[in-house]
Design a protein around this motif. Structure first.
Motif, PDB file in Angstrom:
ATOM      1  N   ARG A 173       0.888  -1.164   0.000  1.00  0.00           N
ATOM      2  CA  ARG A 173       0.000   0.000   0.000  1.00  0.00           C
ATOM      3  C   ARG A 173       0.918   1.203   0.000  1.00  0.00           C
TER       4      ARG A 173
ATOM      5  N   LEU B 186       3.997   2.000   2.223  1.00  0.00           N
ATOM      6  CA  LEU B 186       3.772   2.237   3.649  1.00  0.00           C
ATOM      7  C   LEU B 186       3.779   0.908   4.390  1.00  0.00           C
ATOM      8  N   GLN B 187       3.194  -0.106   3.776  1.00  0.00           N
ATOM      9  CA  GLN B 187       3.178  -1.440   4.350  1.00  0.00           C
ATOM     10  C   GLN B 187       2.907  -2.456   3.260  1.00  0.00           C
TER      11      GLN B 187
ATOM     12  N   GLY C 122       1.641  -5.865   6.710  1.00  0.00           N
ATOM     13  CA  GLY C 122       1.087  -5.166   7.868  1.00  0.00           C
ATOM     14  C   GLY C 122       2.235  -4.634   8.707  1.00  0.00           C
ATOM     15  N   ILE C 123       2.028  -3.477   9.333  1.00  0.00           N
ATOM     16  CA  ILE C 123       3.121  -2.793  10.020  1.00  0.00           C
ATOM     17  C   ILE C 123       3.672  -3.630  11.169  1.00  0.00           C
ATOM     18  N   VAL C 124       2.791  -4.227  11.953  1.00  0.00           N
ATOM     19  CA  VAL C 124       3.255  -4.992  13.116  1.00  0.00           C
ATOM     20  C   VAL C 124       4.010  -6.245  12.675  1.00  0.00           C
TER      21      VAL C 124
ATOM     22  N   LEU D 230       7.406   2.009   5.123  1.00  0.00           N
ATOM     23  CA  LEU D 230       7.741   3.148   5.979  1.00  0.00           C
ATOM     24  C   LEU D 230       7.020   3.127   7.317  1.00  0.00           C
ATOM     25  N   GLY D 231       5.880   2.470   7.367  1.00  0.00           N
ATOM     26  CA  GLY D 231       5.148   2.405   8.633  1.00  0.00           C
ATOM     27  C   GLY D 231       5.989   1.736   9.701  1.00  0.00           C
TER      28      GLY D 231
ATOM     29  N   ASP E 205       9.203   3.585  10.853  1.00  0.00           N
ATOM     30  CA  ASP E 205       9.024   4.582  11.899  1.00  0.00           C
ATOM     31  C   ASP E 205       8.916   3.947  13.289  1.00  0.00           C
TER      32      ASP E 205
ATOM     33  N   GLY F 232      -5.611  -1.426   8.904  1.00  0.00           N
ATOM     34  CA  GLY F 232      -4.308  -2.000   9.237  1.00  0.00           C
ATOM     35  C   GLY F 232      -4.308  -2.469  10.678  1.00  0.00           C
ATOM     36  N   ASP F 233      -3.117  -2.707  11.194  1.00  0.00           N
ATOM     37  CA  ASP F 233      -2.994  -3.282  12.529  1.00  0.00           C
ATOM     38  C   ASP F 233      -3.616  -2.368  13.586  1.00  0.00           C
TER      39      ASP F 233
ATOM     40  N   VAL G 257      -1.849   1.822  13.766  1.00  0.00           N
ATOM     41  CA  VAL G 257      -0.498   2.347  13.989  1.00  0.00           C
ATOM     42  C   VAL G 257      -0.446   3.807  13.557  1.00  0.00           C
ATOM     43  N   LYS G 258      -1.038   4.105  12.418  1.00  0.00           N
ATOM     44  CA  LYS G 258      -0.869   5.435  11.842  1.00  0.00           C
ATOM     45  C   LYS G 258      -1.954   6.441  12.202  1.00  0.00           C
TER      46      LYS G 258
END
Lengths: 370, 127
Positions: A28, A39-40, A43-45, A229-230, A233, B36-37, B62-63
């Motif tokens: 995404r 951005l991900q 998934g960010i986690v 990038l998520g 950070d 998202g998460d 998260v964001k």
């Protein structure tokens, strides 16, 4: 990249050379510093956790990259940055700052000395244009920007170097921390440095796009997690690494930011901001960049007020914040009066009207075990 | 994406499972995917009365931070306490373990104005 890249009207986003690979992996995208960035993916986690436990690869080609070469390159660079880069042996790299005449931080950078007379500098994407103008003013023809013609991949995590040792070169295993070298690979050159922005071990690799694309493919095939990038950070925040534009900027000096260690004054060489920094160095601090952890589950975010827990009066605003997936806590940074910035100091952060208890801690929030 | 047929939906991607004069509410699979998460969920106290469309809580990814809007008017009977320590349940099981509140409907006729699964599916197809 097609011809329209350089002729983009103001406001149109720059595209990564490897964009199609990111899209194919389900990225995404979001705009960042004028670039369309992943951005991900998963998934960010999940991505954050993969970097902490295995290895992740980031496309950080948006960062400014330029060469300064020639017999005067070292001196030219010394004159614009705070760290005494002339101390760097060939094959070494170091973090540094560009300061303004008031001693404020215009950017934080990394300088890599590949050879006695060949230096590469990496700039934050948001400041890339201003930073290159600074380099150009100091070095003239000796400076060459290579952002558009290269790709930069960061491979980070406890398994990163071992995987790079297999897919790129066994020389990766003998690279000391912050060292850099150019490696021959598949008929081309990959510049590798044992540097990063995650708090994990690993390396950053720079190559021309088709070679970098091949390296990306090998890394993905080897099971390295694509990371956006998520997670970049949340990883850097857990490692308490400052982000320019948030935790440091033109109004903050290195001493209050805890970055006095990259200001070299003893060699006596002049550089932009030196006079101001000499004055600031011995002056008692008005404020200090401190690290805060929430005492109950909460998400700290940039801009949230930091309060005195008894009076409720506002002391500061968070400069950065997140819920750190590895530490499993809300974490953030803020400039506090030094007497309120001691580790253990109880404070509060206002979140939607509620005063959430936080505590000052010693940085970093997360430290890798090795 | 399979949409459970016994639920009602809002165009804000919340669902309600009517159970007599009560209902259990949460956010949809589409919503959790878009978010998202999930790292934090704030839910209303038991006993609070909510009007249809009112913000009943907050969900944080998260964001970003988002309000949660109540699909129907009602009184909060129960909230999913496990989401405080395990907000990821909203991502993993949005229609089941990720439920958020159970309410006593004060205006059951409001259910008729909500989307059924076919209509919600149609909404997603246009998105």
């Amino acid at each position: 990249m097609d011809d329209t890249a350089t002729a983009n009207p103001a406001g149109a986003l720059r595209e990564l050379a490897l964009r199609d690979r990111h899209a194919a992996l389900g990225a995404r995208f979001a705009p960042f510093a004028g670039w369309e960035m992943p951005l991900q993916y998963e998934g960010i986690v999940a991505e954050h956790t993969a970097v902490r436990t295995r290895a992740g690869v980031f496309d950080v080609s948006h960062l400014g990259r330029c060469w300064v070469t020639g017999p005067s390159a070292g001196e030219q660079l010394r004159s614009i940055t705070t760290y005494n880069v002339l101390r760097l042996a060939p094959g070494a790299a170091h973090y540094s700052l560009y300061c303004n005449d008031s001693g404020g931080i215009d950017d934080d950078i990394f300088i890599y000395r590949l050879d006695p007379e060949r230096w590469l500098i990496v700039h934050n994407a948001a400041n890339a244009e201003a930073d290159f103008a600074r380099v150009l003013a100091a070095a003239g023809d000796a400076a060459r920007e290579v952002t558009e013609e290269t790709v930069m991949l960061a491979v980070q995590g406890p398994e990163a170097l071992a995987i790079l040792g297999r897919v790129l070169s066994p020389e990766m295993l003998s690279l000391a921390e912050h060292d850099c070298r150019e490696l021959s690979w598949r008929g081309g050159t990959v510049l590798a440095a044992r540097t990063g922005y995650t708090g994990e071990d690993g390396a950053e690799c720079i190559a021309e796009p088709s070679l970098a694309g091949a390296l990306w493919d090998e890394l993905i095939t080897a099971g390295v997690q694509p990371v956006g990038l998520g997670a970049r950070d949340t990883l850097r925040l857990e490692a308490a690494l400052p982000l320019h534009g948030h935790d440091i900027d033109a109004t903050t000096d290195p001493y209050e930011a805890g970055l006095g260690w990259v200001v070299s004054l003893k060699d006596g060489a002049d550089f932009t901001g030196r006079d101001a920094l000499l004055r600031l160095k011995d002056r008692p601090l008005d404020r200090k960049l401190a690290h805060l952890v929430a005492k109950e589950r909460a998400v700290l975010r940039a801009g949230y007020p930091v309060l005195d827990p008894e009076s409720g009066s506002t002391l500061a605003s968070l400069t950065s914040g997140a819920f750190g997936p590895t530490v499993a806590k809300g974490i953030g940074m803020a400039y506090l009066p030094p007497e309120r910035a001691e580790p253990g100091t109880p404070l509060a952060v206002e979140i939607r009207g509620k005063h959430v208890p936080v505590e000052v801690v010693r940085r970093p929030f997360y430290k890798r075990s090795s | 994406m399979e949409i459970p047929t016994h639920l009602r939906f809002t165009s804000d991607h919340e669902w309600i499972r009517p159970e007599g004069d009560e209902g259990t509410c949460g956010i949809t699979e589409f919503a959790q995917d878009q978010l998202g998460d999930v790292v934090f969920v704030e839910l209303p106290d038991v006993g609070r009365t909510l009007a249809k469309g009112e913000a009943f809580g907050v969900i944080e990814s998260v964001k970003a931070v988002y309000d949660l809007f109540t699909p129907v008017s009602g009184e909060v009977l129960e909230r999913n306490e496990s989401l405080l320590d395990h907000p990821e349940k909203v991502n993993e099981s949005p229609y089941d373990e990720g439920w958020m509140i159970r309410v006593r409907l004060t205006k059951p006729e409001e259910l008729d104005a909500l989307l059924d699964s076919t209509a919600y599916q149609g909404l997603l197809a246009e998105a």
